[in-house]
Scaffold this active site. Sequence first.
Site, mmCIF file in Angstrom:
data_model
loop_
_atom_site.group_PDB
_atom_site.id
_atom_site.type_symbol
_atom_site.label_atom_id
_atom_site.label_comp_id
_atom_site.label_asym_id
_atom_site.label_seq_id
_atom_site.Cartn_x
_atom_site.Cartn_y
_atom_site.Cartn_z
ATOM 1 N NE ARG A 57 25.670 40.644 50.528
ATOM 2 C CZ ARG A 57 24.496 41.259 50.307
ATOM 3 N NH1 ARG A 57 24.457 42.393 49.634
ATOM 4 N NH2 ARG A 57 23.377 40.758 50.758
ATOM 5 C CE1 TYR A 110 45.868 29.763 40.030
ATOM 6 C CE2 TYR A 110 43.735 30.865 39.935
ATOM 7 C CZ TYR A 110 44.602 29.983 40.557
ATOM 8 O OH TYR A 110 44.206 29.341 41.694
ATOM 9 C CG ASP A 182 46.700 37.227 38.501
ATOM 10 O OD1 ASP A 182 47.433 37.583 39.444
ATOM 11 O OD2 ASP A 182 46.040 36.168 38.506
ATOM 12 C CE LYS A 207 47.837 31.550 45.574
ATOM 13 N NZ LYS A 207 47.550 31.849 44.196
HETATM 14 C C1 LIG Z 1 46.435 31.494 43.402
HETATM 15 C C2 LIG Z 1 46.288 32.423 42.274
HETATM 16 C C3 LIG Z 1 45.071 33.056 42.015
HETATM 17 C C4 LIG Z 1 43.814 32.719 42.772
HETATM 18 O O1 LIG Z 1 43.863 33.136 44.069
HETATM 19 P P1 LIG Z 1 42.979 32.468 45.244
HETATM 20 O O2 LIG Z 1 43.142 33.428 46.352
HETATM 21 O O3 LIG Z 1 43.575 31.119 45.489
HETATM 22 O O4 LIG Z 1 41.584 32.369 44.735
HETATM 23 C C5 LIG Z 1 45.034 33.977 40.994
HETATM 24 N N1 LIG Z 1 46.117 34.259 40.257
HETATM 25 C C6 LIG Z 1 47.292 33.672 40.471
HETATM 26 C C7 LIG Z 1 48.445 34.033 39.622
HETATM 27 C C8 LIG Z 1 47.424 32.725 41.476
HETATM 28 O O5 LIG Z 1 48.590 32.099 41.656
#
Ligand SMILES: *Cc1c(COP(=O)(O)O)cnc(C)c1O
Length: 392
Positions: A57, A110, A182, A207
């Site tokens: 982990r 988000y 982010d 993404k």
């Molecule tokens: C999709 C997304 C997230 C979350 O990511 P996951 O891997 O789906 O948990 C966070 N920030 C942004 C801008 C996103 O588009």
Amino acid sequence: MKDARKDTVLGHAGRSPRENHGIVNPPVYHCSTVLFPTLEDLEAGDQAPFDRINYGRIGTPTTLAFEQAIAELEGAYRAVNTGSGLNAIATALFAFTKTGDHVLITDSAYGPTRRFANDTLVPYGVEVEYFDPTIGAGITGLLKPNTSVVFLESPGSLTFEVQDVPAIAAAAKTVGATVMIDNTWATPLFFQPLQHGVDVSIHSATKYIVGHADAMLGVISCANEAQWLAVKKAATRTGTCAGPDDIYLGLRGLRTLAVRLKQHEASALALAEWLSKQPEVTRVLHPALPDCPGHELWKRDIGRSSGLFSIVMNAVPKPALSAMLNSLELFGMGYSWGGFESLILPARPAAVRTATRWTDPGTMLRLHAGLEDADDLIRDLDGAFARLRAAL
Ligand SMILES: *Cc1c(COP(=O)(O)O)cnc(C)c1O
């Protein structure tokens, strides 16, 4: 290589064939238990738990390879891998907040980031306040002595406002707040937040980094050792970890990130230009277009764009919107983005904002330009607009 460009780093970071039988890619370690040969080794592991591989982990050589590659790309001290992007956001916020703190979050964050802050941090006694994404140095007026985190997302989710990251970061430092961003949209390739005063950069690697819509993965880059230790401890306490095969997909995705992004960028710009000429479209929210809020800041700090943007159309009644979207051949309708495939999704920013108001009554669609031929994508959209017109 010293001063290698980012495209080069993508190809070489986080792997060392000479230590791996000459094999190009690093091995994937499937691991829970790690054995210690002696009692002394076991005890030494307890003294410095993050200095050695001691339990699945906490991390394996596979985790470390991915973290190392991301840290190198972002110019970070070190990175921490998590099980998803949202998990990375929650872990970073947990790491730097405690009861009695004040946290500032951009109104363009988000949606699930807001939900974590409102539904988890607030009940734990953290004061959460949202701010106008275009506030810039004006953030000074919102800072308090107990502001522990200023959380940015630039460009913003759904609405794509570009933030004055250096100005906000400089102001936040005056009260000792940790500045987080982010950075998912820009990827580590197009924006290096830590070079603009940010302390902690967060990615949903789900993404563009994974890039093929087939794994969930997150990562947090930290500017210095103390911040990294705080994040690593939070990740360890909450037990976040990703599966080794998913981490490997993240590492593999990095190798082609630059070429994929070039195509996502070019196709999104072609789609944005075509869409801006459709009579039903009132606005195209794409940071590379001059009328996008913060476009000048985008030019100054980022200068490149990925495949995700939004459009606003004159308000479309539901049946016409269904007619428009239900028969698309190439665009899929679904959450997430950053994969090889094109996506389209209705969006309603007015429903989530609190610090600012989204007053545009038009219908918003968020688009992701995938790796299909851009002319084919335009033909698909052309058909959608024809169906829309017929249904109005
Ligand atoms: C999709 C997304 C997230 C979350 O990511 P996951 O891997 O789906 O948990 C966070 N920030 C942004 C801008 C996103 O588009």
